[in-house]
Design an enzyme around this catalytic site. Sequence first.
Site, PDB file in Angstrom:
ATOM      1  CE  LYS A 124      -5.446  32.168   7.974  1.00  0.00           C
ATOM      2  NZ  LYS A 124      -5.408  33.260   7.034  1.00  0.00           N
ATOM      3  NE  ARG A 125      -0.496  37.589  16.277  1.00  0.00           N
ATOM      4  CZ  ARG A 125      -0.625  38.702  16.928  1.00  0.00           C
ATOM      5  NH1 ARG A 125      -1.476  39.604  16.524  1.00  0.00           N
ATOM      6  NH2 ARG A 125       0.092  38.940  18.000  1.00  0.00           N
TER       7      ARG A 125
END
Length: 533
Positions: A297-298
């Site tokens: 996600k990051r």
Amino acid sequence: MSVKTFYRRFHGTLNLSSILPKKSLVSKKPSKDIHPKHPVRTRFAPSPTGLLHMGSLRTALYNYLLAKNTGGQFILRLEDTDQSRLVEGAEENIYDSLRWCKLHYDEGPMVGGPFGPYRQSERTEIYRSYIGTLLESGHAYRCFCPKERLEDLRESARKLQPPTTASYDRHCAHMSPHEIKQNLDNDVAYTIRLRAPEKYPIIQDLLHGTLDIQPQVNANDVRYDDPILVKSDNLPTYHFANVIDDHLMEITHVIRGEEWLPSTQKHLAIYNAFGWSPPQFIHIPLLTTTEDKKLSKRKGDSSVINLKRKGILPEALVNFSVLFGWSPPRDLAAASHECLSLEQFEQVFNLNYLTKGNAKVDEKKLWFFNKHYLQLQLESQLPQVAEQVIPLVQSKYGSNLATDDKVTTILQKCGKALTTIYEFNDTFSYFFERPNYDQIDSVQEYLAAHDLQQAWYILQGFQDSLDATNAEKLIKQTAEKMSISKRPIFECLRFALAGSKPGAKIPVLVDVLGLEETHRRLDEACKYLENRL
Ligand code: GLU
């Protein structure tokens, strides 16, 4: 159980007791010293079905390290027989990713070797001759059942109580030679199945010990596992090609993810059918999905190529990946803070230090390693790092403002603040742009927490006299004169010169900004404060 079902069923809760059927017997104590004493032959056998991910890289690394540590060979084999799953560019991506991480293989596609070819799609003739042997010996048989019949069988198997994990009724195993010939003459499509033994062989896994994985069968309606070895397109399945190749390539140790554990008893049955001895198996824990997702996600997905694009260095990725499921001996871990190079891992890698639990991806550690290796590069290869960074900075600030020398100096003197080179523009924006105090959060925080009258007074004192060589001395004198600590003085100067952003020491800031710009910023900061007093 197919790999897909396996994933579906155990997604997120992967540990050995949960990945195996309930009745699997798991011995708690594998033999103590499992590290081989002789040179081994290991392989990394990816399927080119997508970008190479961190989990696969770790599998490659363990196989590589075991081979190197024992003075053996590491082989790359492409498992590309499932034509429908091939992805364009995936093969190239495997080569690129391994090359970038400096994982050199002794044998493989492109480099060749005595057991080639190393691309399974080029070994069709080999598989054909070996399947002939199994057909003749009766360990395999042709299955002419049409898809619809097999689907019906699966459907009825699902409905059985208790359910069964095997669905085929062995209809074609009982065909007469005449019926078989007729079907062949009529070009009826067929697959070739293994006649699975009554009981699958027990798995001896070096890491997990003894495992007994049997299909669940309903006594009232007995079905058979009979895995397909050759598909109707004449190409071998993963199970068959994998076993043939590991045997012919003289692989002694197979390190692979636990997701392949439910296939291993089938592989052992194939080895037995040929009368071959299997390699040693080591099934390594999976990376826990939740943590893996966070990483995706990051920082984008966790494929090697994407991590590279994010500025991750190969040394950091290798260091990070090896430590999922393996830990160095305690004294070495303490002395090195676990920062180990590929060469060091080659020296110390030992199967005895593999861990059994799930490997959690702790993203912070990857950035910690990256910072560490970036510092080493800045110390020993500054010009090479600068060469990569200069175009990035110049494309944002122009080459008049961001001269080669200025960027190199900042890297040399303030590089410690960076985790990746891509942070340069944001972290050091104040070297190229005058801070707009109103719009910088860190400035607003500074103003809210400080005595502005005092700050104004401090800046006044530095306005005409500050330069790069006297900064330390002036700060000390000011602190003494005002009977305060040096800290508010540093903070005040940092507010004025860098918009309260960290990364550069005050003398470096003054040096890189130059006297004129330094005094201009001190002046502007004073005026800014005056308006707020
Ligand atoms: N081709 C399989 C994969 O993609 C190899 C599994 C094994 O190592 O046996 O991971």
